[in-house]
Every structure is written in structure tokens, then in C-alpha cells.
Design a protein around this motif. Structure first.
Motif, short mmCIF file in Angstrom:
data_model
loop_
_atom_site.label_atom_id
_atom_site.label_comp_id
_atom_site.label_asym_id
_atom_site.label_seq_id
_atom_site.Cartn_x
_atom_site.Cartn_y
_atom_site.Cartn_z
N SER A 54 -6.81 5.06 -9.62
CA SER A 54 -6.10 4.87 -11.07
C SER A 54 -6.03 5.91 -11.92
O SER A 54 -7.46 6.71 -11.95
CB SER A 54 -6.52 3.65 -10.45
OG SER A 54 -6.17 2.70 -12.63
N THR A 55 -5.01 6.34 -12.39
CA THR A 55 -4.77 7.16 -13.63
C THR A 55 -3.88 7.40 -14.87
O THR A 55 -2.77 6.66 -14.59
CB THR A 55 -4.86 8.73 -12.69
OG1 THR A 55 -4.94 9.95 -13.95
CG2 THR A 55 -3.33 9.02 -12.02
N GLY A 56 -3.98 7.60 -16.03
CA GLY A 56 -3.17 7.14 -16.86
C GLY A 56 -2.54 8.76 -17.17
O GLY A 56 -1.75 9.02 -18.02
N TYR A 57 -3.55 10.31 -16.19
CA TYR A 57 -2.67 11.18 -16.29
C TYR A 57 -1.18 11.68 -15.71
O TYR A 57 -1.17 12.70 -16.21
CB TYR A 57 -3.78 12.22 -16.83
CG TYR A 57 -4.79 12.19 -17.31
CD1 TYR A 57 -5.21 12.75 -18.85
CD2 TYR A 57 -6.57 11.86 -16.57
CE1 TYR A 57 -6.08 12.24 -19.45
CE2 TYR A 57 -7.49 11.29 -17.32
CZ TYR A 57 -7.09 11.33 -19.16
OH TYR A 57 -8.35 11.40 -19.91
N GLY A 58 -0.99 11.13 -15.07
CA GLY A 58 -0.09 11.26 -14.39
C GLY A 58 -0.06 11.92 -12.98
O GLY A 58 -1.24 12.59 -12.41
N GLU A 59 1.67 11.74 -11.85
CA GLU A 59 0.89 12.26 -10.54
C GLU A 59 0.45 14.39 -10.32
O GLU A 59 0.06 14.29 -10.15
CB GLU A 59 2.50 12.07 -10.37
CG GLU A 59 1.53 12.76 -8.43
CD GLU A 59 3.30 12.13 -7.73
OE1 GLU A 59 3.33 12.50 -6.19
OE2 GLU A 59 4.34 10.98 -8.45
N ALA A 62 -3.19 14.43 -11.75
CA ALA A 62 -4.09 13.49 -10.71
C ALA A 62 -4.15 14.50 -9.32
O ALA A 62 -5.26 15.02 -8.75
CB ALA A 62 -3.49 12.54 -10.48
N LEU A 74 -2.38 6.12 -5.23
CA LEU A 74 -2.16 7.07 -6.80
C LEU A 74 -1.55 5.50 -7.60
O LEU A 74 -0.61 5.41 -6.84
CB LEU A 74 -1.41 8.52 -6.97
CG LEU A 74 -1.49 8.80 -8.09
CD1 LEU A 74 -2.79 9.35 -8.47
CD2 LEU A 74 -0.57 10.36 -8.63
N GLU A 76 -0.75 4.60 -11.08
CA GLU A 76 -0.26 5.29 -12.65
C GLU A 76 -0.88 4.40 -13.12
O GLU A 76 0.28 3.85 -13.59
CB GLU A 76 0.97 6.38 -12.78
CG GLU A 76 0.91 7.60 -12.14
CD GLU A 76 1.99 8.51 -11.92
OE1 GLU A 76 2.49 8.70 -13.82
OE2 GLU A 76 2.78 8.56 -11.15
N LYS A 77 -1.26 4.26 -14.51
CA LYS A 77 -1.47 3.52 -15.57
C LYS A 77 -0.25 3.35 -16.45
O LYS A 77 0.20 4.57 -16.37
CB LYS A 77 -2.47 3.39 -15.97
CG LYS A 77 -4.01 3.07 -15.60
CD LYS A 77 -5.25 3.80 -16.43
CE LYS A 77 -6.24 4.16 -15.27
NZ LYS A 77 -7.42 4.00 -16.62
N TYR A 79 -0.01 -0.56 -14.36
CA TYR A 79 0.11 -1.04 -13.62
C TYR A 79 -0.01 -2.39 -13.60
O TYR A 79 -0.83 -3.32 -13.98
CB TYR A 79 -0.05 0.09 -12.02
CG TYR A 79 -1.57 0.28 -12.21
CD1 TYR A 79 -1.98 -1.42 -11.33
CD2 TYR A 79 -2.35 0.61 -12.15
CE1 TYR A 79 -3.33 -0.77 -11.11
CE2 TYR A 79 -3.76 1.25 -12.47
CZ TYR A 79 -4.47 -0.25 -12.03
OH TYR A 79 -5.90 -0.10 -11.37
#
Length: 95
Positions: A54-59, A62, A74, A76-77, A79
Motif C-alpha cells: 500500500s503506497t501513496g507514492y504511486g506505482e 513503489a 499494489l 495506491e492510496k 483506496y
């Protein structure tokens, strides 16, 4: 369901419950121990465990951080609960 407040606690919970955990949702940025190190430690304990990042940084970010590491998915926040459930279902082979 098990919840951890930080990466180190997550690894500890995983180690204590390794045979009962079917999927891990792991945040890329966590206190005490980041997602990269937590993933490495969990995979050392049980290599086949599916881990969704789980990430807010993008694909792209990540992918850069987790290059060469086995991620099951993956998220993406931000979500939704439905997106979370779909990601888990996909990893577990359910539709």
C-alpha cells in the motif's frame, strides 16, 4: 485480522502467526521499520506469503523501491474498501 502499529511490530506479529496469515497488506512507509525491510524480513520467515504493498507514492516509486522483490499486488492510496477487498481476492485467487 492482525493489525500492527509499525513495521517492527508487523514483523513480530507475522513471525508469531506465520502459519495462520494468508495475506499481508504492508504500507511502504511505516514507523520504526519501513515497508522494504519489513517485506524482506517477512519473506525470510515465509517466502511464499503474498504481500500487497500500500503506497501513496504511486506505482513507479513503489516499483523502484521494491524492484526484484516479490509483491503480490499494489494498492495506491487513497483506496476504497472495495478496492482493498478486490486486491485481496485477486491475490487469493477468488473472484
Amino acid at each position: 485480522m492482525l493489525l500492527a502499529e509499525n513495521g517492527a511490530q508487523g514483523v513480530r506479529l507475522f513471525e508469531e502467526n506465520r502459519e495462520h496469515i494468508t495475506v499481508v497488506i504492508l504500507d511502504m512507509t511505516m514507523a520504526v521499520m519501513g515497508g522494504e525491510e519489513a517485506l524482506d524480513r517477512m519473506k525470510a520467515i515465509r517466502p511464499a506469503v503474498p504481500v500487497i504493498i500500500s503506497t501513496g507514492y504511486g506505482e513507479l516509486e513503489a516499483a523502484r523501491h521494491f524492484a526484484g522483490k516479490e509483491m503480490a499486488g499494489l494498492l495506491e492510496k487513497p483506496y476504497t474498501v472495495n478496492q482493498l477487498m478486490e486486491a485481496i481476492a485477486a491475490v487469493l485467487g477468488r473472484s
